[in-house]
Design an enzyme around this catalytic site. Structure first.
Site, PDB file in Angstrom:
ATOM      1  CG  HIS A 177      18.895 -20.107   5.318  1.00  0.00           C
ATOM      2  ND1 HIS A 177      19.343 -19.362   6.227  1.00  0.00           N
ATOM      3  CD2 HIS A 177      17.318 -19.817   5.699  1.00  0.00           C
ATOM      4  CE1 HIS A 177      18.359 -18.595   7.064  1.00  0.00           C
ATOM      5  NE2 HIS A 177      17.269 -19.040   6.597  1.00  0.00           N
ATOM      6  CE1 TYR A 193      17.397 -17.483  10.766  1.00  0.00           C
ATOM      7  CE2 TYR A 193      17.735 -19.369  12.336  1.00  0.00           C
ATOM      8  CZ  TYR A 193      17.070 -18.752  11.301  1.00  0.00           C
ATOM      9  OH  TYR A 193      16.232 -19.435  10.656  1.00  0.00           O
TER      10      TYR A 193
END
Length: 334
Positions: free
Chosen positions: A144, A59
């Protein structure tokens, strides 16, 4: 003293508030967010009783972790749960520092993401995340998006996380994905404590009900539900036919179904977004719903949705009409 929202606990003892703060937007997802907006959003979340905060190196190439760490620095660390992710290692990239990131975040591309589910990659990723967040441990570390990396993620990746869990550097381990089938395999075949499923356990997409949730319930694995608005289609009281669904244009039949769900909600005095937020929490395997929040106003509106009074008759009608199966009923019929 601010009271916290109700919590649900993982088998490791880690307690998560039923509503969690998704920090992707603090990494300038799709547009810039100021440091002040990020700080105010986290403050509003804390004041509203949220104690679970989720981020990732992906992010904003570390920006989300940095901002979240600064915003939480003055908060008692043992009174909050913090999760981040591994598998996308950030490495220096001076040759691209003069351009913007090309993966959805408005940040300079001074570093680049490298897929790495090796032991060394996992250890380095966690070490870097701890430094950016300004903490000594993660309450949860997720693999992830290992969609194309099952072999390494399910072996060296999981093994490294287990090692960190045994050392106390990580409290609980799991995987986070935009699909449910592989998450169910992680639950069945590895020693995960929790999984995060994005967009696959919502009013419009019940894929997780078929395999993941029964497996998680059977093995005592917690489920965190994310992307409950399905890319925006469920985020407004009135369904926007131009809204996105599953990161793309919404098919006509999906829009029509969303509108029918909204009509049922309206008949019961409930907003569609409130139903979207509360729907996953009806399943006993779900420990938290995480939604992305960019500003303090986003936080306050999400808290209103979470706290909205929803009659049982609404869930019964959606189930009977074949619009959205009631997770509470599904859990008892497995």
């Amino acid at each position: 003293m601010t009271s916290t929202l109700p919590t649900r606990s993982l088998r490791t003892g880690t307690a998560l508030t039923e509503l969690g703060f998704g920090a992707a937007q603090l990494g300038n997802l799709f547009r810039e967010t100021t440091d002040e907006e990020a700080r105010d959003a986290v403050t509003a979340a804390w004041d509203g009783g949220l104690r679970y905060f989720d981020t990732a190196p992906h992010y904003g190439l570390g920006l989300s972790e940095q901002r979240l760490g600064r915003a939480l620095a003055a908060r008692p660390r043992d009174r909050l749960a913090l999760s981040s992710k591994v598998g996308r290692l950030l490495v220096e990239s001076p040759g691209t520092a003069d351009r913007l990131d090309d993966d959805g975040f408005v940040v300079p591309a001074a570093t680049r993401r490298v897929w790495d589910f090796s032991r060394d990659g996992i250890l380095r990723s966690v070490e870097q995340s701890l430094a950016r967040l300004g903490t000594d441990w993660l309450d949860i570390a997720y693999l992830h998006d290992p969609d194309d990396h099952w072999e390494s993620a399910s072996t060296t990746g999981i093994d490294a996380l287990v090692e960190l869990r045994e050392q106390g550097v990580v409290g609980a381990i799991g995987a986070g994905m935009n699909q449910s089938a592989m998450l169910a395999e992680f639950v069945r075949r590895t020693d995960v404590d929790v999984v995060m499923v994005a967009g696959r356990f919502t009013l419009l997409d019940g894929a997780a009900l078929g395999g993941l949730l029964p497996a998680a319930q059977e093995r005592g694995v917690g489920v965190v539900a994310a992307a409950v608005y399905n890319s925006g289609l469920l985020s407004s009281e009135q369904v926007d036919p131009n809204a996105h669904f599953d990161y793309g244009s919404a098919p006509a039949e999906v829009i029509e179904r969303a509108q029918r769900i909204a009509d049922v909600c309206r008949a019961h005095g409930v907003s569609l977004p409130a139903a979207a937020v509360q729907y996953p929490l009806r399943h006993p395997a779900v420990v938290s719903v995480v939604t992305g929040m960019r500003t303090a106003a986003h936080v306050r509106s999400t808290l209103e949705r979470y706290r909205a009074d929803i009659p049982e008759a609404l869930w019964e009608e959606l189930d009977a009409a074949g619009l959205a199966p009631d997770p509470a009923m599904a859990a008892t019929q497995r």
